[in-house]
Design a protein around this motif. Sequence first.
Motif, PDB file in Angstrom:
ATOM      1  N   GLU A  73     -10.845  -1.801   7.809  1.00 54.80           N
ATOM      2  CA  GLU A  73      -9.829  -2.029   8.834  1.00 54.80           C
ATOM      3  C   GLU A  73     -10.042  -1.115  10.038  1.00 54.80           C
ATOM      4  N   THR A 109     -11.204   1.763   0.487  1.00 47.42           N
ATOM      5  CA  THR A 109     -12.243   0.815   0.899  1.00 47.42           C
ATOM      6  C   THR A 109     -11.710  -0.163   1.936  1.00 47.42           C
ATOM      7  N   ARG A 110     -10.517  -0.677   1.719  1.00 45.60           N
ATOM      8  CA  ARG A 110      -9.917  -1.607   2.674  1.00 45.60           C
ATOM      9  C   ARG A 110      -9.580  -0.901   3.983  1.00 45.60           C
ATOM     10  N   ASP A 160      -9.705   1.365  -4.038  1.00 49.87           N
ATOM     11  CA  ASP A 160      -9.626   0.072  -3.358  1.00 49.87           C
ATOM     12  C   ASP A 160      -8.896   0.197  -2.032  1.00 49.87           C
ATOM     13  N   ASP A 210       0.829  -1.210   0.000  1.00 49.05           N
ATOM     14  CA  ASP A 210       0.000   0.000   0.000  1.00 49.05           C
ATOM     15  C   ASP A 210       0.861   1.257   0.000  1.00 49.05           C
TER      16      ASP A 210
END
Length: 257
Positions: A49, A44-45, A41, A18
Motif C-alpha cells: 500500500e 506485507t499489505r 500479513d 486491521d
Amino acid sequence: MSAPGYEKLAICSWSATDQTTVAKYTKKKKATDWIKPTLSDLRTRLRAELIKHQGSACAYCRRKISEELGLHDLDHVLPKGIALYARFTYERMNLVASCKRCNRNKLDIDVLKNGPLAAGASYPLEPDDYLWVHPYVHRYSSHIRIREGLLFEAKGTAIQRARANAVIKACGLKTLAGVEHRRAAETAIYATDVIDAITTTIGNHRNLKEEDIVAILRRERTELKALTEDSVLRMVSAYRQTKFSEFERELKRHKLK
C-alpha cells in the motif's frame, strides 16, 4: 491516496479490521514487537500500500524502490528505538516506505522539535512539531529541491530549510549521486545483454542525467565502447522519451539487435 509524484501522504488510519488485529496483538509489552509473526500479513499489505501511494519512491530521497521484500524498508518516522516512542510502533502515520540506505542512515534520530513526548501523549501531526520533513505532515517540494543528477537542495523559509537539511544530512543525500552512479554501473555490468543494460539502467536510475547514463553504459558495456557518445545518447534519449520505434532503429543501425 497519493502518487504519482506525491507531495504529501494522505492522513489515514488502519481499517477497522486491521485496527482490531493491531490492538489484539499489541497489548502491554507486545506493542513494541515489530517482527511479531502474527502481524506478518498486515505488514506485507502495508508495504504494498505504501509503495503504491508513494509512487514507488523512497519517502526521503525519492529514488525508486521495489515492492520486492529485501529491497526496501518500512521506516518509523518517530523511531521505535526511542523508549517513549515505542508505543507508536504500529501507529499508521508513523510508517513510511524507504530505501534501505535512507533507513539505515536515519537510525534513531529524534525528529520532534520538543521531543521526546511525554508518556501517554498522542501522535503529533502539527507541522511545527517536527524538525524533519514528515511525509504525512509536510509538502516535500516546499522543503527539498532535487536537481537532475541527484543534487539535493534545501528551500523555503528558514524553518523549512532547517527541516530539509535535517533529512539531507541524516540520510546522506549529499553523497547520493556517487552511490547512484555505482549502482548504475553494477546494473549495466550484470545485465543479461546490451539491450537489457540500456533499458534497465535507464529504468532503475531515472534521476541520473542522460550524459551520465551514456558515460556509464559506454564504460561498462563492451558492445557500446566503440560507438560514439552521440550514438549512445540517441538511444538513451529515445528510450527515456518512450520513442520506442526510434530506439529500435538505433539498435538495428548499430547491429545491436
